[in-house]
Design a protein around this motif. Structure first.
Motif, short mmCIF file in Angstrom:
data_model
loop_
_atom_site.label_atom_id
_atom_site.label_comp_id
_atom_site.label_asym_id
_atom_site.label_seq_id
_atom_site.Cartn_x
_atom_site.Cartn_y
_atom_site.Cartn_z
N LEU B 117 0.83 -1.21 0.00
CA LEU B 117 0.00 0.00 0.00
C LEU B 117 0.86 1.25 0.00
CD1 LEU B 117 -2.77 -0.98 2.55
CD2 LEU B 117 -3.13 -0.35 0.17
N TYR B 118 1.96 1.22 0.75
CA TYR B 118 2.88 2.35 0.79
C TYR B 118 3.44 2.60 -0.61
CZ TYR B 118 7.44 4.62 1.76
OH TYR B 118 8.54 5.43 1.76
N ALA B 119 3.85 1.52 -1.28
CA ALA B 119 4.42 1.67 -2.62
C ALA B 119 3.36 2.20 -3.59
CB ALA B 119 4.97 0.33 -3.11
N ASP B 120 2.13 1.70 -3.48
CA ASP B 120 1.10 2.10 -4.42
C ASP B 120 0.54 3.49 -4.13
OD1 ASP B 120 -0.42 -1.19 -4.94
OD2 ASP B 120 1.24 -0.14 -5.93
N CYS B 121 0.33 3.80 -2.85
CA CYS B 121 -0.39 5.05 -2.54
C CYS B 121 0.54 6.20 -2.22
CB CYS B 121 -1.33 4.83 -1.36
SG CYS B 121 -2.46 3.46 -1.64
N ALA B 122 1.63 5.93 -1.51
CA ALA B 122 2.50 7.04 -1.12
C ALA B 122 3.59 7.27 -2.17
CB ALA B 122 3.10 6.77 0.25
N LEU B 123 4.31 6.21 -2.55
CA LEU B 123 5.43 6.40 -3.46
C LEU B 123 4.98 6.83 -4.85
CD1 LEU B 123 7.88 3.54 -2.49
CD2 LEU B 123 7.86 5.91 -1.78
N LYS B 124 3.81 6.36 -5.27
CA LYS B 124 3.36 6.72 -6.62
C LYS B 124 2.60 8.04 -6.63
CE LYS B 124 3.35 1.96 -8.17
NZ LYS B 124 2.57 0.76 -8.49
N ASP B 125 2.43 8.62 -5.44
CA ASP B 125 1.78 9.92 -5.37
C ASP B 125 2.81 10.97 -5.81
OD1 ASP B 125 0.77 12.38 -4.64
OD2 ASP B 125 0.10 11.73 -2.66
N PRO B 126 2.55 11.72 -6.90
CA PRO B 126 3.55 12.67 -7.41
C PRO B 126 3.87 13.79 -6.44
CG PRO B 126 1.47 12.92 -8.57
CD PRO B 126 1.33 11.72 -7.71
N PHE B 127 2.99 14.03 -5.46
CA PHE B 127 3.25 15.11 -4.52
C PHE B 127 3.90 14.63 -3.24
CE2 PHE B 127 1.41 18.17 -7.13
CZ PHE B 127 0.24 17.66 -7.66
N TYR B 128 4.12 13.32 -3.13
CA TYR B 128 4.70 12.82 -1.88
C TYR B 128 6.21 12.96 -1.94
CZ TYR B 128 6.42 9.77 1.76
OH TYR B 128 7.09 9.27 2.83
N GLU B 129 6.80 13.57 -0.89
CA GLU B 129 8.26 13.68 -0.82
C GLU B 129 8.80 12.54 0.01
OE1 GLU B 129 7.78 18.24 0.04
OE2 GLU B 129 9.88 17.63 0.27
N LEU B 130 9.86 11.93 -0.49
CA LEU B 130 10.44 10.79 0.21
C LEU B 130 10.91 11.20 1.61
CD1 LEU B 130 10.43 8.31 -1.45
CD2 LEU B 130 12.88 8.46 -1.72
N GLU B 131 10.75 10.29 2.57
CA GLU B 131 11.16 10.48 3.96
C GLU B 131 10.32 11.52 4.71
OE1 GLU B 131 13.25 8.25 4.71
OE2 GLU B 131 14.35 7.89 2.87
N MET B 132 9.33 12.09 4.05
CA MET B 132 8.47 13.06 4.73
C MET B 132 7.24 12.36 5.29
SD MET B 132 9.52 16.19 4.73
CE MET B 132 11.20 15.79 5.01
N PRO B 133 6.51 12.97 6.23
CA PRO B 133 5.30 12.34 6.75
C PRO B 133 4.32 11.99 5.64
CG PRO B 133 5.87 14.19 8.13
CD PRO B 133 6.84 14.20 6.99
N ILE B 134 3.70 10.85 5.79
CA ILE B 134 2.75 10.36 4.78
C ILE B 134 1.38 10.93 5.08
CG2 ILE B 134 1.66 8.31 3.83
CD1 ILE B 134 4.09 6.73 4.77
N ARG B 135 0.86 11.74 4.17
CA ARG B 135 -0.50 12.27 4.37
C ARG B 135 -1.34 11.95 3.14
NH1 ARG B 135 0.46 14.66 8.88
NH2 ARG B 135 2.15 16.16 9.13
N CYS B 136 -1.39 10.66 2.80
CA CYS B 136 -2.15 10.28 1.61
C CYS B 136 -3.44 9.59 2.02
CB CYS B 136 -1.32 9.32 0.76
SG CYS B 136 0.34 9.94 0.45
N GLU B 137 -4.55 10.16 1.57
CA GLU B 137 -5.86 9.63 1.91
C GLU B 137 -6.01 8.19 1.46
OE1 GLU B 137 -7.93 11.53 3.75
OE2 GLU B 137 -9.05 9.64 3.88
N LEU B 138 -5.51 7.90 0.26
CA LEU B 138 -5.62 6.54 -0.29
C LEU B 138 -4.91 5.54 0.60
CD1 LEU B 138 -5.10 6.75 -4.16
CD2 LEU B 138 -7.08 5.90 -2.92
N PHE B 139 -3.77 5.94 1.14
CA PHE B 139 -3.01 5.04 2.01
C PHE B 139 -3.81 4.72 3.26
CE2 PHE B 139 0.59 2.90 3.62
CZ PHE B 139 0.79 3.29 4.93
N THR B 140 -4.36 5.76 3.90
CA THR B 140 -5.14 5.55 5.12
C THR B 140 -6.34 4.65 4.85
OG1 THR B 140 -4.70 7.89 5.41
CG2 THR B 140 -5.93 6.83 7.13
#
Lengths: 152, 157
Positions: B117-140
């Motif tokens: 889920l992290y790979a699909d929702c956070a890493l593939k999110d174009p606005f997600y910065e690596l090593e930063m807090p994860i604030r992705c609705e899809l991930f939650t």
């Protein structure tokens, strides 16, 4: 499963007893390195207990943080802690993990039947300055561990 | 001697980045103790250090200190009186940690699914910065659905 080493710590972190049972000796370690490693083990047990205690739910009670075992890919550390703060830590490898409950029973036995009977009740016992070699604790411990099916 | 009833529930999930900073934390169940943000940050960095110390303190060492997944060796599982803690570290140093009540099975499976889920929702999110807090609705939402699915299937077993 093979037992690799055992450490017994008092509540302040002082090592009361330690023994290696390694069949295949690791790289030669000098006394200072070994004592550093023991401090690491105690520090880890101490800090992890606090960490786990803050994560445990209230239903676990006050002793929710009491550590039973810590597993890494290299091996497992089994821990038994008494109310007086004494910790018995046993390192084994990871073959045959089903023996875990029997290891815990063994650690409890080591405390109640071997440590309390042979060391604490020895007439030569001085608190804070325990002389293990004047007792037959080590021989009895070796015999007891050797009789366990998981000790190889 | 306390009798621990083996119930099954996931309690907390937290994710630590490769420098030890906490990038995600949440409670998965109302039974989980309430933990303030400062304490969470402390837990994240303490766990990060202890994870590595466990490999150091062990008399046994893996080849090159790497576990079979290619990641640095460290704490995989902690069994305590009141909880189980399971950690999965990726080769990039991200640690996924889940805590659960003592009777819970499938912790390792759940962690691997959370990694997906992290790979699909956070890493593939174009606005997600690596090593930063994860604030992705899809991930939650994905984690919620996963936990619900696992708890339901274990009740049926």
């Amino acid at each position: 499963m093979a037992v690799h080493s055992i450490h017994i710590f008092d509540r302040r972190g002082k090592t009361l007893f330690t023994k290696r049972y390694a069949k295949s000796q690791g790289p030669a370690e000098d006394a200072e390195q070994l004592s550093e490693q023991r401090k690491l083990v105690f520090g880890m047990l101490f800090s992890l207990r606090e960490l786990v205690g803050s994560l445990a739910p209230e239903s676990a009670g006050k002793n929710g943080g009491a550590l039973h075992s810590i597993k890494t890919a290299a091996g497992t550390l089994h821990n038994y802690e008494t109310i007086s703060g004494m910790r018995i830590a046993l390192y084994t490898d990871n073959n045959n993990i089903d023996a875990s409950p029997s290891i815990r029973t063994a650690l409890k036995y080591i405390y109640t039947e071997l440590w309390v009977e042979l060391v604490l009740r020895s007439p030569l016992y001085i608190p804070n300055n325990i002389d293990i070699r004047s007792t037959n604790f080590e021989q009895k411990l070796d015999a007891y561990l050797g009789s366990m099916p998981w000790f190889r | 001697f306390t009798l621990v009833v083996n119930t099954m529930a996931f309690l907390h999930l937290f994710i630590v980045n490769k420098s030890g900073g906490l990038i995600h934390h949440r409670a998965l169940n109302p039974k989980a103790p309430k933990i303030g943000i400062n304490e969470w940050l402390r837990i994240g960095s303490t766990f990060h250090s202890l994870h590595a110390i466990a490999a150091e303190a062990s008399p046994l060492r893996m080849e090159g200190n790497k576990n079979p997944y290619g990641a640095d060796d460290g704490i995989q599982e902690i069994q305590a009186a009141g909880l189980i803690l399971r950690c999965f570290q990726t080769r990039t140093g991200v640690k996924f940690v889940i805590t659960a009540e003592p009777g819970t099975k499938d912790c390792a499976y759940v962690l691997r699914e959370i990694y997906v889920l992290y790979a699909d929702c956070a890493l593939k999110d174009p606005f997600y910065e690596l090593e930063m807090p994860i604030r992705c609705e899809l991930f939650t939402q994905g984690v919620d659905a996963l936990i619900e699915r696992v708890e339901k299937s274990s009740k049926q077993r």
